[in-house]
Motif scaffolding. Structure first.
Motif, PDB file in Angstrom:
ATOM      1  N   PHE A  86       0.846  -1.203   0.000  1.00  0.00           N
ATOM      2  CA  PHE A  86       0.000   0.000   0.000  1.00  0.00           C
ATOM      3  C   PHE A  86       0.883   1.255   0.000  1.00  0.00           C
ATOM      4  O   PHE A  86       0.579   2.248   0.646  1.00  0.00           O
ATOM      5  CB  PHE A  86      -0.948   0.000   1.209  1.00  0.00           C
ATOM      6  CG  PHE A  86      -2.143  -0.898   1.047  1.00  0.00           C
ATOM      7  CD1 PHE A  86      -3.429  -0.395   1.232  1.00  0.00           C
ATOM      8  CD2 PHE A  86      -2.007  -2.229   0.723  1.00  0.00           C
ATOM      9  CE1 PHE A  86      -4.537  -1.215   1.085  1.00  0.00           C
ATOM     10  CE2 PHE A  86      -3.096  -3.058   0.576  1.00  0.00           C
ATOM     11  CZ  PHE A  86      -4.377  -2.552   0.759  1.00  0.00           C
ATOM     12  N   SER A  87       1.974   1.202  -0.744  1.00  0.00           N
ATOM     13  CA  SER A  87       2.964   2.288  -0.765  1.00  0.00           C
ATOM     14  C   SER A  87       2.407   3.603  -1.295  1.00  0.00           C
ATOM     15  O   SER A  87       2.964   4.665  -1.032  1.00  0.00           O
ATOM     16  CB  SER A  87       4.189   1.874  -1.585  1.00  0.00           C
ATOM     17  OG  SER A  87       3.816   1.606  -2.929  1.00  0.00           O
ATOM     18  N   THR A  88       1.287   3.547  -2.011  1.00  0.00           N
ATOM     19  CA  THR A  88       0.685   4.780  -2.533  1.00  0.00           C
ATOM     20  C   THR A  88      -0.455   5.270  -1.643  1.00  0.00           C
ATOM     21  O   THR A  88      -1.169   6.205  -2.002  1.00  0.00           O
ATOM     22  CB  THR A  88       0.148   4.553  -3.964  1.00  0.00           C
ATOM     23  OG1 THR A  88      -0.868   3.548  -3.920  1.00  0.00           O
ATOM     24  CG2 THR A  88       1.256   4.160  -4.923  1.00  0.00           C
ATOM     25  N   GLY A  89      -0.624   4.616  -0.484  1.00  0.00           N
ATOM     26  CA  GLY A  89      -1.710   4.992   0.415  1.00  0.00           C
ATOM     27  C   GLY A  89      -2.965   4.164   0.214  1.00  0.00           C
ATOM     28  O   GLY A  89      -3.947   4.322   0.930  1.00  0.00           O
ATOM     29  N   GLY A  90      -2.943   3.278  -0.751  1.00  0.00           N
ATOM     30  CA  GLY A  90      -4.073   2.391  -1.022  1.00  0.00           C
ATOM     31  C   GLY A  90      -3.576   1.172  -1.760  1.00  0.00           C
ATOM     32  O   GLY A  90      -2.377   1.029  -2.017  1.00  0.00           O
ATOM     33  N   PRO A  91      -4.465   0.264  -2.121  1.00  0.00           N
ATOM     34  CA  PRO A  91      -4.038  -0.946  -2.820  1.00  0.00           C
ATOM     35  C   PRO A  91      -3.434  -0.650  -4.190  1.00  0.00           C
ATOM     36  O   PRO A  91      -3.775   0.351  -4.829  1.00  0.00           O
ATOM     37  CB  PRO A  91      -5.321  -1.771  -2.946  1.00  0.00           C
ATOM     38  CG  PRO A  91      -6.439  -0.859  -2.653  1.00  0.00           C
ATOM     39  CD  PRO A  91      -5.909   0.307  -1.889  1.00  0.00           C
ATOM     40  N   ALA A  92      -2.534  -1.525  -4.619  1.00  0.00           N
ATOM     41  CA  ALA A  92      -1.860  -1.362  -5.912  1.00  0.00           C
ATOM     42  C   ALA A  92      -2.810  -1.540  -7.084  1.00  0.00           C
ATOM     43  O   ALA A  92      -2.512  -1.104  -8.191  1.00  0.00           O
ATOM     44  CB  ALA A  92      -0.705  -2.357  -6.030  1.00  0.00           C
ATOM     45  N   ARG A  93      -3.945  -2.184  -6.859  1.00  0.00           N
ATOM     46  CA  ARG A  93      -4.958  -2.403  -7.894  1.00  0.00           C
ATOM     47  C   ARG A  93      -4.366  -3.012  -9.168  1.00  0.00           C
ATOM     48  O   ARG A  93      -4.589  -2.548 -10.272  1.00  0.00           O
ATOM     49  CB  ARG A  93      -5.702  -1.128  -8.210  1.00  0.00           C
ATOM     50  CG  ARG A  93      -6.414  -0.540  -7.008  1.00  0.00           C
ATOM     51  CD  ARG A  93      -7.531   0.395  -7.404  1.00  0.00           C
ATOM     52  NE  ARG A  93      -8.021   1.196  -6.312  1.00  0.00           N
ATOM     53  CZ  ARG A  93      -8.679   0.757  -5.243  1.00  0.00           C
ATOM     54  NH1 ARG A  93      -8.904  -0.514  -5.106  1.00  0.00           N
ATOM     55  NH2 ARG A  93      -9.093   1.577  -4.298  1.00  0.00           N
TER      56      ARG A  93
END
Length: 155
Positions: A86-93
């Motif tokens: 979750f490095s972008t603040g949310g799931p990588a999708r």
């Protein structure tokens, strides 16, 4: 009425060593499982995973892409491996470039319901049931808790 895209549970494109035992239903695809391994029911092992010889993966475990497990390991019931930090603040999708890999050494035992984030775990480590491993473990020993911490010296 719309029809869903249905995928069947199954064993597809798996490279097995000799004398592997799996208990269905399992969802194994595109992985490599070494000789004399055991895979329990309701387990998913995804594409690219490598599992070393004589390792046991108990029921309800989830082993995601980018995981390597060494030889003579024990993966308890309900153990979850995670490759998305979750490095972008949310799931990588689905953005695989954001996923990270996990490497488990030899003779590692992971207790039931542990969660293993993208880390490296040295040889001869025991992870207590329900633990959450968030950082690399570089020294043999017993680790437990959330986050997992070293309890005892190596064997």
């Amino acid at each position: 009425m719309n029809r869903p895209d249905v995928h069947q549970v199954g064993v597809r494109d798996v490279e097995f060593g000799a004398r592997v035992k799996i208990v269905e239903p399992c969802n194994l695809y595109g992985c490599r499982i070494g000789g004399d391994c055991f895979v329990g029911p309701f387990t998913e092992i995804q594409k690219g995973v490598v599992i070393g010889a004589r390792t046991r993966v108990q029921s309800h475990a989830f082993v995601c892409e980018l995981v390597t497990i060494g030889e003579d390991c024990f993966i308890g019931h309900g153990v979850m491996f995670v490759n998305d930090t979750f490095s972008t603040g949310g799931p990588a999708r689905g953005r695989k470039e954001l996923w990270r890999e996990t490497a488990i050494g030899n003779r590692v035992s992971i207790g039931s319901n542990a969660t293993i984030m993208p880390v490296r775990i040295a040889d001869d480590v025991v992870i207590g049931a329900g633990s959450v491993v968030t950082k690399d473990i570089t020294t043999a020993g017993t680790y437990a808790g959330n986050p997992a911490r070293r309890l005892l010296a190596g064997r």
